[in-house]
Design a protein around this motif. Sequence first.
Motif, PDB file in Angstrom:
ATOM      1  N   UNK A 198       1.823  -5.115  -4.767  1.00  0.00           N
ATOM      2  CA  UNK A 198       0.649  -4.254  -4.755  1.00  0.00           C
ATOM      3  C   UNK A 198      -0.589  -5.125  -4.615  1.00  0.00           C
ATOM      4  N   UNK A 199      -1.500  -4.665  -3.774  1.00  0.00           N
ATOM      5  CA  UNK A 199      -2.705  -5.446  -3.521  1.00  0.00           C
ATOM      6  C   UNK A 199      -3.950  -4.574  -3.613  1.00  0.00           C
ATOM      7  N   UNK A 200      -5.006  -5.187  -4.070  1.00  0.00           N
ATOM      8  CA  UNK A 200      -6.339  -4.589  -4.095  1.00  0.00           C
ATOM      9  C   UNK A 200      -7.151  -5.404  -3.097  1.00  0.00           C
ATOM     10  N   UNK A 223      -6.201   0.019  -2.223  1.00  0.00           N
ATOM     11  CA  UNK A 223      -5.060  -0.279  -3.074  1.00  0.00           C
ATOM     12  C   UNK A 223      -3.827   0.179  -2.320  1.00  0.00           C
ATOM     13  N   UNK A 224      -2.855  -0.702  -2.172  1.00  0.00           N
ATOM     14  CA  UNK A 224      -1.629  -0.315  -1.480  1.00  0.00           C
ATOM     15  C   UNK A 224      -0.492  -1.252  -1.857  1.00  0.00           C
ATOM     16  N   UNK A 225       0.694  -0.791  -1.541  1.00  0.00           N
ATOM     17  CA  UNK A 225       1.858  -1.663  -1.625  1.00  0.00           C
ATOM     18  C   UNK A 225       1.997  -2.292  -0.249  1.00  0.00           C
ATOM     19  N   UNK A 229      -6.364  -9.216  -3.895  1.00  0.00           N
ATOM     20  CA  UNK A 229      -5.979  -9.501  -5.265  1.00  0.00           C
ATOM     21  C   UNK A 229      -4.672  -8.789  -5.600  1.00  0.00           C
ATOM     22  N   UNK A 230      -3.764  -9.495  -6.239  1.00  0.00           N
ATOM     23  CA  UNK A 230      -2.505  -8.882  -6.643  1.00  0.00           C
ATOM     24  C   UNK A 230      -2.751  -7.937  -7.812  1.00  0.00           C
ATOM     25  N   UNK A 283      -0.780  -2.194 -14.093  1.00  0.00           N
ATOM     26  CA  UNK A 283      -2.223  -1.989 -13.975  1.00  0.00           C
ATOM     27  C   UNK A 283      -2.620  -1.054 -12.824  1.00  0.00           C
ATOM     28  N   UNK A 284      -1.644  -0.470 -12.148  1.00  0.00           N
ATOM     29  CA  UNK A 284      -1.955   0.386 -10.999  1.00  0.00           C
ATOM     30  C   UNK A 284      -2.845   1.561 -11.369  1.00  0.00           C
TER      31      UNK A 284
END
Length: 150
Positions: free
Chosen positions: A9-11, A59-61, A102-103, A108-109
């Motif tokens: 997951x990334x921001x 925000x996505x996978x 950012x991971x 924390x999603x």
Amino acid sequence: MPQSFCQLHAHIVFSTKNREPYLGESIRPKVHAYMTGILSELGCSGILIGGFVDHVHCLCQLSKKEAPVKIVQMLKQDSSKYIKTLDDRLHTFGWQNGYGLFSVSPTHLDSVRKYISEQVEHHRVKSFQEEYREFLERYNVSFDERYAWD
């Protein structure tokens, strides 16, 4: 192992060139929807996009088939072309050169989703630059302020 598994997951955060307020309330939903489509086409899932007049948060996978740098490159490139078609006044639109990636831990999603969903309220009191500095510091990313903005 016959299968490959990936859960990254990334921001992703980036601003308009020189933080110009191009992303007004009337076009922001169109831009976010278009960006969602780009990310989906690249194999990303669980997508949420938000932001303010001068930046976006995604925000996505991440896809296991595309490198993160390519995902961000395509996201910025294709959405920039699209934004320029929305209004003649946007013909000079551009994204900043850099970005933050950012991971995000699965635990924390929900808090990141909430944070992205509340961007308009958040930026009534804090600029993009203040917010971005906080991200860099929180993730312990060293940076030189002279080169952080364009």
